[in-house]
Design a protein around this motif. Structure first.
Motif, PDB file in Angstrom:
ATOM      1  N   LEU A  98       0.825  -1.199   0.000  1.00  0.00           N
ATOM      2  CA  LEU A  98       0.000   0.000   0.000  1.00  0.00           C
ATOM      3  C   LEU A  98       0.866   1.259   0.000  1.00  0.00           C
ATOM      4  N   VAL A  99       1.887   1.297   0.833  1.00  0.00           N
ATOM      5  CA  VAL A  99       2.766   2.463   0.904  1.00  0.00           C
ATOM      6  C   VAL A  99       3.520   2.650  -0.417  1.00  0.00           C
ATOM      7  N   LEU A 100       4.067   1.593  -0.963  1.00  0.00           N
ATOM      8  CA  LEU A 100       4.787   1.696  -2.233  1.00  0.00           C
ATOM      9  C   LEU A 100       3.858   2.101  -3.374  1.00  0.00           C
ATOM     10  N   ASP A 101       2.636   1.592  -3.372  1.00  0.00           N
ATOM     11  CA  ASP A 101       1.667   1.892  -4.424  1.00  0.00           C
ATOM     12  C   ASP A 101       1.275   3.364  -4.414  1.00  0.00           C
ATOM     13  N   LEU A 102       1.062   3.927  -3.252  1.00  0.00           N
ATOM     14  CA  LEU A 102       0.615   5.317  -3.154  1.00  0.00           C
ATOM     15  C   LEU A 102       1.746   6.323  -3.292  1.00  0.00           C
ATOM     16  N   LEU A 103       2.906   6.039  -2.729  1.00  0.00           N
ATOM     17  CA  LEU A 103       3.968   7.034  -2.672  1.00  0.00           C
ATOM     18  C   LEU A 103       4.922   7.032  -3.860  1.00  0.00           C
ATOM     19  N   PHE A 104       5.128   5.911  -4.498  1.00  0.00           N
ATOM     20  CA  PHE A 104       6.182   5.831  -5.498  1.00  0.00           C
ATOM     21  C   PHE A 104       5.689   5.556  -6.909  1.00  0.00           C
ATOM     22  N   ASP A 105       4.409   5.734  -7.181  1.00  0.00           N
ATOM     23  CA  ASP A 105       3.896   5.576  -8.534  1.00  0.00           C
ATOM     24  C   ASP A 105       4.237   6.833  -9.339  1.00  0.00           C
TER      25      ASP A 105
END
Length: 128
Positions: free
Chosen positions: A27-34
């Motif tokens: 969830l964190v990677l999906d929201l912050l690093f897209d």
């Protein structure tokens, strides 16, 4: 004597913790690093929404004295942009971007989509 609550003694709890940690990391990677997509379109409308201060009374129980609660919202500059495909989207701008534009001008903006969650929002691009 063994501890009464241990992850090693219960593999189901260990698996649950690993799955929960993996879901949180995804969830964190999906929201912050897209990576955002950069679009371009023509301005069809410009809107300034002034911030406003609100006050109200707040009571805690029947015996307490009233307390004043205040809040302030920020000024917002929103531009309606028609993309090359014909879709019209609302783009959030900063004041210095908003002041230099007029209806009919071309605007570059970014689309953040949040990857697989598809949480979309648009923001003015500084790459002009």
């Amino acid at each position: 004597m063994e501890a009464p609550y241990s992850l090693k003694s219960s593999p189901i709890k260990l698996i649950l913790v690993v799955v929960l940690a993996g879901a949180t990391a995804w969830l964190v990677l999906d929201l912050l690093f897209d990576k955002p997509e950069i679009h371009e379109g023509v301005i069809v409308g410009m809107h300034y929404l002034p911030g406003e201060a609100r006050t109200g009374q707040y009571r805690l129980g029947s015996r307490s004295r009233p307390q004043i609660i205040t809040g302030q919202s920020h000024d917002r500059w929103i531009v309606a942009v028609r993309k090359t495909g014909g879709d019209t989207v609302l783009v959030e701008c900063k004041k210095h971007h908003f002041d230099g534009k007029e209806i009919g001008h071309t605007l570059k903006f970014r689309e953040f989509s949040g990857g697989s969650l598809e949480i979309k929002y648009f923001a003015h691009s500084d790459d002009q």
